[in-house]
Enzyme design. Structure first.
Site, PDB file in Angstrom:
ATOM      1  N   HIS A  32      -9.720  -5.536   8.934  1.00  0.00           N
ATOM      2  CA  HIS A  32     -10.352  -5.165   7.665  1.00  0.00           C
ATOM      3  C   HIS A  32     -11.471  -4.149   7.880  1.00  0.00           C
ATOM      4  CE1 HIS A  32      -8.194  -8.699   6.309  1.00  0.00           C
ATOM      5  NE2 HIS A  32      -8.439  -8.366   5.059  1.00  0.00           N
ATOM      6  N   GLU A  81       0.819  -1.220   0.000  1.00  0.00           N
ATOM      7  CA  GLU A  81       0.000   0.000   0.000  1.00  0.00           C
ATOM      8  C   GLU A  81       0.853   1.270   0.000  1.00  0.00           C
ATOM      9  OE1 GLU A  81      -0.360  -2.581   1.932  1.00  0.00           O
ATOM     10  OE2 GLU A  81      -2.292  -3.406   1.308  1.00  0.00           O
TER      11      GLU A  81
END
Lengths: 323, 326
Positions: free
Chosen positions: A123, A54
């Site tokens: 998540h 990321e």
């Protein structure tokens, strides 16, 4: 018109903006794998799979945005943004300012979050307030299918870095897209239900919770207005203030934890600016200061429920009656 | 004074004296910046004294279309590229005439007109941004290569590895320039890496690399020229490691009490300016009188820069709220 899901609305927005502007590119973990239609239409140069990294995805987007492209990055789930914080916060959020305005960062970072799929706290973590607290970034968190499309398009056309959060629980909900698409600007709230006795201020999935709470309250003779913020930064302060000045009661509802959340900011703002018209304290309904659990009943206990909102409004209206 | 504040990219010719006088300009600039900190209460700053040959050698090899990403030790890269010492010093002092209107200070100076973009002071930050800048170059059909300066400290950040991997996979036109100066803020490199060389870390990612004496400006220029040719010919990134040494502390003021004095002394003997001066004297390209005259000329330029910077007003307080959003 055939109803579409939130995910389909997002795909439509991406396709339309990529067709509109050749500088728009899409990058992320599996974007070319999962969005076959976009890959077929715009090619592998503009629809790019990336490594599972990321930080470099975000950094690449920031560098590209400053030098002529308009990247959209899919970082999948909000907690993964922790790996991209330097690029989003220190670079995208600050380098325009620190350079005396030499650069702009037209980029959008998309991430999902929220309860509904039992994916657990790595998540599901509603961290939108982190970015509201950070200079130079805009934050969008829509609730309706039409808004997902029009606000994503607006975010892509914006010349600033925009965090675009997709509530997991809304991903597969269906809705109609208007035949004539309304041009929605970032920073405009919308009244979902008109009311007179209290204002329920919310965004994302809990807008629906507020609408159901308002229906329950209506049966009790309490008329609650539901205000959907849609954009958390810039915040539509005028819309919030106008509604609460009229109703005199406010409850802010969001799934993110209460402490230092968007609700805290709104409560403080209302206290500072509408004190004379408030008929009671600004109340907050939000998640606890705990990681989001995976187990279904625990996850549901984490999330604001209709009864929580209804009882908050009752507290305000009854204390007023008692007074 | 206006001639002092030009924004023209310096074009290096073949004259080795240009390399020397640019290094001397950088040295005197940074020592003045440190002096202003020590004696006049200017904000603290990070210098790269001792690393001038790397900055000048690499920048001299770049073309006008190439771009530079740098870090908190950026003065050498900026001045070599043609930045005005006056405007740079004004920026270091937080003044209105600085390259960033005083909002950067010395730590994150960008000068877009010179192709010095997105300077980040977060160690490794520039490595994450370079891939994006290079992607724009590649996708928008621009020929310029992206030169990304970082140190051995940044090479220990995860972003270094993410950046090299992505640049290799996407064949991005990046010249990674590792200024291995043996120091990672206050920690010596030998405490943090088992290898002496960062260049060795490039190969597993499929990136060609070379190591050069970072204190020999002509060797650096030659190595950078070769590296740039390789990038343009093969369409792949390249990592050039320059072995050098940070002769001053991490952040002014810094007494360097943590530095091994023997090691420092040994590197002082390899000072890149002395080395180039001795070479040019030896080759008869300049004589001592010429060198002295050059020193005086550059010192006058730095004096003028200090006068300009100190005279430059602070930005208006209203600037606090500008340039946040586009």
């Amino acid at each position: 018109m055939k109803p579409v899901t939130v995910l389909e609305a997002i795909d439509q927005a991406l396709a339309e903006e990529m067709a509109h502007d050749p500088r728009v590119i899409l990058m992320g973990e599996g974007v070319a794998t999962k969005r076959k239609a976009l890959l077929a239409e715009f090619g592998a140069d503009r629809v790019r799979n990336t490594p599972l990294a990321e930080g470099i995805i975000a950094g690449t987007a920031v560098g590209a945005a400053a030098t002529g492209l308009r990247p959209v990055i899919d970082l999948l789930f909000a907690p993964f943004l922790c790996y991209a914080m330097d690029e989003l916060v220190n670079s995208a959020g600050k380098l325009r300012y620190l350079s005396g305005g030499q650069f702009a960062f037209p980029l959008v970072a998309i991430a999902m979050t929220g309860a509904g799929w039992g994916v657990g706290a790595q998540h599901n973590h509603n961290i939108e307030a982190w970015f509201v607290h950070t200079p130079g970034l805009k934050v969008v968190m829509p609730s309706s299918v039409a808004d997902f499309k029009s606000l994503l398009k607006a975010a892509i056309r914006d010349d600033n870095p925009v965090l675009f959060f997709v509530d997991i629980g809304l991903a597969h909900t269906e809705g109609e897209l208007p035949a004539q698409e309304a041009a929605v600007r970032l920073g405009e709230a919308v009244v979902r239900r008109i009311g007179e006795d209290a204002t329920l201020i919310s965004y994302a999935k809990t807008v629906g919770v507020c609408e159901r709470a308002a229906a329950v309250l209506a049966e009790e003779g309490v008329s609650a207005e539901v205000l959907d913020l849609r954009t958390l930064k810039p915040l539509d302060e005028a819309a919030v203030l106008a509604s609460v000045r009229r109703t005199g009661r406010a409850v802010v509802v969001h799934e993110a934890s209460r402490n230092c959340g968007v609700g805290a900011e709104i409560a403080a703002m209302l206290t500072e600016q509408t004190w004379a018209t408030l008929k009671g304290p600004v109340l907050r309904v939000g998640g606890p200061d705990a990681p989001a659990p995976a187990s279904y009943p625990l996850e549901q206990a984490y999330v604001p429920q209709v009864e929580d909102v209804v009882s908050s409004v009752r507290r305000l209206t009854r204390s007023a009656a008692a007074a | 004074m206006l001639a002092e504040v030009n924004v023209t990219i310096r074009r290096f010719g073949a004259d080795p004296l240009e390399l020397l006088n640019t290094m001397m300009l950088i040295r005197m600039y940074e020592e003045r910046a440190a002096l202003l900190q020590r004696e006049s209460g200017a904000p603290g700053t990070c210098t790269a004294v001792g690393q001038e040959a790397t900055a000048v050698g690499v920048v001299a090899a770049l073309g006008v279309d190439d771009l530079i990403l740098t870090n908190h030790r950026s003065a050498g890269h900026l001045l070599a590229r043609g930045a005005s010492p006056s405007r740079l010093l004004a920026e270091a002092l937080g003044r209105r005439d600085g390259y960033c209107g005083g909002k950067s200070g010395s730590l994150h100076v960008s000068a877009r007109d010179l192709g010095v973009v997105l300077t980040s002071t977060i160690v490794g930050g520039e490595l994450a941004l370079a891939t994006g800048v290079a992607l724009s170059q590649q996708m928008l059909g621009r020929t310029g290569v992206v030169a990304c300066f970082f140190g051995d400290g940044a090479a220990c950040e995860g972003r270094f590895h993410e950046s090299l991997n992505l640049a290799a996979v996407w064949r991005l036109p990046i010249l990674y320039v590792c200024e291995n100066n043996e120091w990672q803020a206050f920690v010596h490199r030998r405490e943090t890496m088992l290898t002496d060389s960062v260049a060795a870390w490039a190969q597993p990612y499929g990136i060609d690399s070379a190591t050069v004496d970072g204190n020999d400006v002509e060797a650096v220029r030659a190595a950078a020229t070769e590296a740039l040719a390789s990038i343009r010919k093969n369409g792949r990134p390249f990592l050039l490691e320059a072995q050098t040494y940070r002769l001053r502390g991490h952040f002014e003021p810094d007494d360097q009490g943590y530095v091994d004095q023997q090691e420092l002394a040994s590197w002082r003997l390899r000072d890149p300016l002395s080395k180039m001066q001795a070479r040019l004297l030896d080759q008869g390209i300049i004589d001592q009188a010429g060198l002295d005259a050059l020193s005086v000329e550059i010192a006058q330029c730095i004096d003028a820069a200090a006068v300009f910077a100190i005279a430059s007003p602070y930005p208006a307080v209203a600037e606090l709220h500008t340039d946040i959003f586009a």
